[in-house]
Motif scaffolding. Structure first.
Motif, PDB file in Angstrom:
ATOM      1  N   TRP A 159       0.866  -1.182   0.000  1.00 55.64           N
ATOM      2  CA  TRP A 159       0.000   0.000   0.000  1.00 55.64           C
ATOM      3  C   TRP A 159       0.896   1.224   0.000  1.00 55.64           C
ATOM      4  N   SER A 160       0.649   2.128  -0.930  1.00 58.56           N
ATOM      5  CA  SER A 160       1.501   3.304  -1.058  1.00 58.56           C
ATOM      6  C   SER A 160       0.701   4.471  -1.626  1.00 58.56           C
ATOM      7  N   HIS A 161       1.388   5.594  -1.770  1.00 62.35           N
ATOM      8  CA  HIS A 161       0.823   6.747  -2.462  1.00 62.35           C
ATOM      9  C   HIS A 161       1.017   6.519  -3.955  1.00 62.35           C
ATOM     10  N   PRO A 162       0.110   7.029  -4.793  1.00 62.19           N
ATOM     11  CA  PRO A 162       0.299   6.871  -6.233  1.00 62.19           C
ATOM     12  C   PRO A 162       1.591   7.560  -6.699  1.00 62.19           C
ATOM     13  N   LYS A 163       2.374   6.839  -7.480  1.00 62.68           N
ATOM     14  CA  LYS A 163       3.648   7.371  -7.976  1.00 62.68           C
ATOM     15  C   LYS A 163       4.121   6.521  -9.144  1.00 62.68           C
ATOM     16  N   GLY A 164       5.099   7.056  -9.874  1.00 64.04           N
ATOM     17  CA  GLY A 164       5.685   6.293 -10.968  1.00 64.04           C
ATOM     18  C   GLY A 164       6.854   7.026 -11.586  1.00 64.04           C
ATOM     19  N   LYS A 165       7.543   6.340 -12.470  1.00 63.78           N
ATOM     20  CA  LYS A 165       8.736   6.885 -13.121  1.00 63.78           C
ATOM     21  C   LYS A 165       8.371   7.968 -14.122  1.00 63.78           C
ATOM     22  N   LEU A 166       9.265   8.939 -14.234  1.00 59.94           N
ATOM     23  CA  LEU A 166       9.115   9.988 -15.236  1.00 59.94           C
ATOM     24  C   LEU A 166       9.395   9.411 -16.616  1.00 59.94           C
ATOM     25  N   LYS A 167       8.629   9.863 -17.590  1.00 56.36           N
ATOM     26  CA  LYS A 167       8.931   9.525 -18.981  1.00 56.36           C
ATOM     27  C   LYS A 167      10.033  10.472 -19.452  1.00 56.36           C
ATOM     28  N   ARG A 168      10.751  10.089 -20.483  1.00 56.51           N
ATOM     29  CA  ARG A 168      11.855  10.905 -20.998  1.00 56.51           C
ATOM     30  C   ARG A 168      11.368  12.325 -21.284  1.00 56.51           C
ATOM     31  N   GLY A 169      12.038  13.315 -20.671  1.00 54.18           N
ATOM     32  CA  GLY A 169      11.709  14.720 -20.901  1.00 54.18           C
ATOM     33  C   GLY A 169      10.491  15.228 -20.142  1.00 54.18           C
ATOM     34  N   GLU A 170       9.860  14.381 -19.348  1.00 51.76           N
ATOM     35  CA  GLU A 170       8.640  14.770 -18.641  1.00 51.76           C
ATOM     36  C   GLU A 170       8.962  15.558 -17.371  1.00 51.76           C
ATOM     37  N   ASP A 171       8.197  16.602 -17.120  1.00 54.05           N
ATOM     38  CA  ASP A 171       8.295  17.392 -15.899  1.00 54.05           C
ATOM     39  C   ASP A 171       7.799  16.548 -14.722  1.00 54.05           C
ATOM     40  N   ALA A 172       8.438  16.701 -13.556  1.00 57.35           N
ATOM     41  CA  ALA A 172       8.083  15.881 -12.389  1.00 57.35           C
ATOM     42  C   ALA A 172       6.633  16.080 -11.962  1.00 57.35           C
ATOM     43  N   LEU A 173       6.147  17.311 -11.925  1.00 56.90           N
ATOM     44  CA  LEU A 173       4.764  17.546 -11.514  1.00 56.90           C
ATOM     45  C   LEU A 173       3.783  16.941 -12.518  1.00 56.90           C
ATOM     46  N   ALA A 174       4.073  17.088 -13.795  1.00 56.06           N
ATOM     47  CA  ALA A 174       3.219  16.480 -14.826  1.00 56.06           C
ATOM     48  C   ALA A 174       3.186  14.964 -14.653  1.00 56.06           C
ATOM     49  N   ALA A 175       4.336  14.370 -14.357  1.00 56.34           N
ATOM     50  CA  ALA A 175       4.404  12.926 -14.139  1.00 56.34           C
ATOM     51  C   ALA A 175       3.587  12.523 -12.917  1.00 56.34           C
ATOM     52  N   ALA A 176       3.687  13.307 -11.842  1.00 58.23           N
ATOM     53  CA  ALA A 176       2.937  13.002 -10.619  1.00 58.23           C
ATOM     54  C   ALA A 176       1.435  12.995 -10.893  1.00 58.23           C
ATOM     55  N   LEU A 177       0.953  14.004 -11.599  1.00 53.39           N
ATOM     56  CA  LEU A 177      -0.484  14.078 -11.899  1.00 53.39           C
ATOM     57  C   LEU A 177      -0.912  12.983 -12.873  1.00 53.39           C
ATOM     58  N   ARG A 178      -0.037  12.645 -13.827  1.00 54.41           N
ATOM     59  CA  ARG A 178      -0.333  11.546 -14.759  1.00 54.41           C
ATOM     60  C   ARG A 178      -0.452  10.228 -14.002  1.00 54.41           C
ATOM     61  N   GLU A 179       0.480   9.989 -13.092  1.00 56.44           N
ATOM     62  CA  GLU A 179       0.447   8.752 -12.315  1.00 56.44           C
ATOM     63  C   GLU A 179      -0.803   8.669 -11.445  1.00 56.44           C
ATOM     64  N   VAL A 180      -1.207   9.780 -10.834  1.00 57.90           N
ATOM     65  CA  VAL A 180      -2.449   9.791 -10.039  1.00 57.90           C
ATOM     66  C   VAL A 180      -3.618   9.390 -10.929  1.00 57.90           C
ATOM     67  N   ALA A 181      -3.711  10.000 -12.095  1.00 58.70           N
ATOM     68  CA  ALA A 181      -4.820   9.689 -13.010  1.00 58.70           C
ATOM     69  C   ALA A 181      -4.780   8.226 -13.445  1.00 58.70           C
ATOM     70  N   GLU A 182      -3.587   7.729 -13.796  1.00 59.43           N
ATOM     71  CA  GLU A 182      -3.470   6.345 -14.263  1.00 59.43           C
ATOM     72  C   GLU A 182      -3.784   5.337 -13.163  1.00 59.43           C
ATOM     73  N   GLU A 183      -3.301   5.602 -11.955  1.00 60.95           N
ATOM     74  CA  GLU A 183      -3.428   4.615 -10.881  1.00 60.95           C
ATOM     75  C   GLU A 183      -4.742   4.706 -10.113  1.00 60.95           C
ATOM     76  N   THR A 184      -5.338   5.911 -10.035  1.00 59.93           N
ATOM     77  CA  THR A 184      -6.553   6.068  -9.227  1.00 59.93           C
ATOM     78  C   THR A 184      -7.791   6.411 -10.041  1.00 59.93           C
ATOM     79  N   GLY A 185      -7.608   6.922 -11.246  1.00 60.62           N
ATOM     80  CA  GLY A 185      -8.737   7.356 -12.055  1.00 60.62           C
ATOM     81  C   GLY A 185      -9.201   8.775 -11.718  1.00 60.62           C
TER      82      GLY A 185
END
Length: 141
Positions: free
Chosen positions: A40-66
């Motif tokens: 059990w963890s907070h939603p997170k994931g690896k950055l894609k090449r060239g991706e901004d960290a905040l954009a990646a964080a929000l993308r991971e939230v959307a992908e993992e939680t909907g």
């Protein structure tokens, strides 16, 4: 072998401590269950090449939680090793706006819990610091 061999660059990742106000206005935090690790963890994931960290964080939230989320304060960055390689995960507090969870292979379950219950459910002790930081900020407002 030389001691001045450069260390491997860290694996860069980002995530959010996703929160919402419960029916009585109290803080609820979303945790994700990853069957691959049975944790059990907070939603997170690896950055894609060239991706901004905040954009990646929000993308991971959307992908993992909907859920779409509104980012807030940046939380502490966690640094640890995975399979001998350094990993650096930047986190933000993020308010859940709208969405609907659909189980998948990466995340098969989410829960919304009060901070004390979420603290108990988190698998990794390092994730509790993030939760505590968010809970303190929430109490001040």
């Amino acid at each position: 072998m030389s001691d001045d061999v450069p260390a491997a660059p860290p694996v860069l990742a980002a995530g959010c401590v996703l929160w919402r106000r419960g029916p009585s206005g109290t803080l609820e935090v979303c945790l994700v269950h990853r069957p691959k690790y049975d944790d059990w963890s907070h939603p997170k994931g690896k950055l894609k090449r060239g991706e901004d960290a905040l954009a990646a964080a929000l993308r991971e939230v959307a992908e993992e939680t909907g859920y779409a989320a509104e980012p807030g304060t940046e939380l502490p960055t966690l640094r640890y090793a995975v399979a001998g390689r350094p990993k650096e995960v930047r986190y933000w507090a993020a308010e859940a706006l709208r969405g609907h969870f659909t189980p998948g292979s990466e995340v098969d379950e989410i829960v919304w819990l009060a901070p004390a219950a979420a603290r108990e459910r988190l698998t990794q002790p390092r994730d509790r610091e993030l939760l505590d930081t968010l809970a303190r900020a929430f109490e001040r407002h």
